[in-house]
Scaffold this motif. Structure first.
Motif, mmCIF file in Angstrom:
data_model
loop_
_atom_site.group_PDB
_atom_site.id
_atom_site.type_symbol
_atom_site.label_atom_id
_atom_site.label_comp_id
_atom_site.label_asym_id
_atom_site.label_seq_id
_atom_site.Cartn_x
_atom_site.Cartn_y
_atom_site.Cartn_z
ATOM 1 N N SER A 62 0.814 -1.217 0.000
ATOM 2 C CA SER A 62 0.000 0.000 0.000
ATOM 3 C C SER A 62 0.848 1.268 0.000
ATOM 4 C CB SER A 62 -0.943 0.001 1.203
ATOM 5 O OG SER A 62 -0.216 -0.046 2.420
ATOM 6 N N GLU A 63 2.035 1.226 0.638
ATOM 7 C CA GLU A 63 2.870 2.427 0.695
ATOM 8 C C GLU A 63 3.483 2.786 -0.657
ATOM 9 O OE1 GLU A 63 5.486 -1.012 2.280
ATOM 10 O OE2 GLU A 63 3.401 -0.311 2.488
ATOM 11 N N LYS A 64 3.384 1.863 -1.634
ATOM 12 C CA LYS A 64 3.915 2.128 -2.967
ATOM 13 C C LYS A 64 2.874 2.706 -3.914
ATOM 14 C CE LYS A 64 7.787 -1.111 -3.128
ATOM 15 N NZ LYS A 64 8.455 -2.153 -3.929
ATOM 16 N N ALA A 119 0.783 13.262 4.609
ATOM 17 C CA ALA A 119 1.663 12.104 4.787
ATOM 18 C C ALA A 119 3.073 12.479 4.377
ATOM 19 C CB ALA A 119 1.160 10.919 3.952
ATOM 20 N N VAL A 120 4.053 11.817 4.981
ATOM 21 C CA VAL A 120 5.458 12.031 4.634
ATOM 22 C C VAL A 120 5.788 11.153 3.431
ATOM 23 C CG1 VAL A 120 7.841 11.900 5.416
ATOM 24 C CG2 VAL A 120 6.031 12.549 7.036
ATOM 25 N N ILE A 121 6.213 11.789 2.336
ATOM 26 C CA ILE A 121 6.503 11.084 1.090
ATOM 27 C C ILE A 121 8.014 11.097 0.853
ATOM 28 C CG2 ILE A 121 6.048 10.958 -1.374
ATOM 29 C CD1 ILE A 121 3.589 10.516 0.430
ATOM 30 N N GLY A 171 8.095 5.706 -0.952
ATOM 31 C CA GLY A 171 6.671 5.960 -1.135
ATOM 32 C C GLY A 171 6.116 6.686 0.076
ATOM 33 N N VAL A 172 5.073 6.113 0.672
ATOM 34 C CA VAL A 172 4.479 6.710 1.871
ATOM 35 C C VAL A 172 5.288 6.255 3.077
ATOM 36 C CG1 VAL A 172 2.402 6.975 3.272
ATOM 37 C CG2 VAL A 172 2.205 6.666 0.788
ATOM 38 N N LYS A 173 5.980 7.185 3.704
ATOM 39 C CA LYS A 173 6.830 6.853 4.846
ATOM 40 C C LYS A 173 6.012 6.759 6.124
ATOM 41 C CE LYS A 173 11.454 8.016 6.541
ATOM 42 N NZ LYS A 173 12.588 8.964 6.380
#
Length: 316
Positions: free
Chosen positions: A131-133, A268-270, A274-276
């Motif tokens: 999901s973070e990708k 969100a921190v990118i 990806g999504v950190k």
């Protein structure tokens, strides 16, 4: 593609795709942008000659096999354009995902479509990518618009404004006024200290204007295609350079913001992975109620595209 270059595959036969390629050329990033198109992109040769003056970036076109070694996929194809209903749109997304996943793609996917949070959820379901990708453009552009307009209203540079549009785009966007700051000072304090000059009533037209922006398919002549492309370029740069920047984009959340499991636009921190991480927000009661409406709308649209899969009451 040289050894040092990273490949970015762009999927979509529209102005966003070509505008993105042109804008990337001017950023002078060491990448190869490959336009994946079923029909010939007529402007490709024009841009290819122009690339002579921007030698760091490569520009090519090809088929889905080019996704195999891609660091990133930009999915800008509008699945709702030729679909009669949400289920057909979901099927179109599935076909695209199957084609690029067959190549062994394991990079990051950026989603720039109408209802991008919904499409991002489908891509996660169909691809099996972490999901973070998967990152939807979501309200990144809405947030930029809000900050620009607040800068004009408070007569300061927009860079001094910290405010978020969360939820999803257009009518389901929620301005998080309780978390909005001008130069480190809460907007609420400006209103309390000088109610004759500042008020929420005067801020309402800004939000109304955003909600009334044309919600047109991604076709020729659509408004804001260049703005979307520039936002995508900035998002791409932040990932490639591992900046760890906070952006309001569509990310997957689990038991947060009223969503059991799904994509929603929140800060969100990118970074390069990806999504950190997701930035927690303490919202007012009114903002939470508005966000609940956005969550329900996203969940209903996701489920309409996945009629044979059962979701929970509050999530998918």
């Amino acid at each position: 593609m040289t050894v040092e270059q990273k490949r970015i595959a762009v999927i979509g036969n529209n102005k966003i795709s070509t505008s993105y390629a042109f804008a990337m050329m001017n950023r002078q990033l060491n990448v190869e942008v490959c336009l994946i198109a079923d029909k010939k992109v007529q402007s490709l040769k024009d841009m290819a000659y122009g690339a002579y003056f921007r030698p760091k970036m490569g520009l090519t076109s090809g088929g889905f096999a080019e996704c195999r070694n891609a660091t990133m996929i930009i999915f800008a194809h509008d699945p709702f354009l030729d679909a009669e209903n949400t289920q057909q749109a979901s099927s179109i997304v599935r076909r695209f995902v199957n084609r690029w996943m067959e190549t062994g793609f394991q990079g990051i996917c950026l989603v720039a479509t109408p209802q991008s949070e919904v499409v991002a959820h489908w891509i996660m379901k169909f691809s099996g990518l972490a999901s973070e990708k998967i990152i939807a453009l979501g309200t990144m552009l809405d947030t930029a618009f809000l900050q620009s307009e607040l800068g004009r209203y408070f007569q300061v540079n927009a860079k001094n404004v910290h405010a978020y549009m969360i939820g999803s785009t257009l009518k389901n966007g929620v301005p998080a006024w309780s978390r909005a700051f001008i130069g480190g000072r809460p907007i609420l304090s400006y209103i309390m200290d000088d109610p004759d000059r500042y008020s929420f009533e005067k801020l309402e037209p800004i939000v109304k204007q955003m909600q009334e922006l044309p919600n047109e398919p991604l076709g020729e002549g659509r408004l804001f295609d260049c703005s979307i492309a520039l936002a995508l370029v900035e998002l791409t740069r932040i990932i490639l350079e591992d900046e760890g920047m906070i952006l309001t984009v569509g990310v997957h959340v689990q038991d947060k913001f009223g969503m059991t499991s799904g994509f929603i636009s929140v800060p969100a921190v990118i970074a390069a992975s990806g999504v950190k991480r997701i930035v927690p927000l303490t919202l007012s009661d009114s903002e939470q109620k508005q966000l609940a409406v956005a969550v329900k709308s996203i969940q209903n649209a996701v489920q309409a595209g996945l009629p044979n899969e059962r979701g929970t009451k509050h999530g998918i």
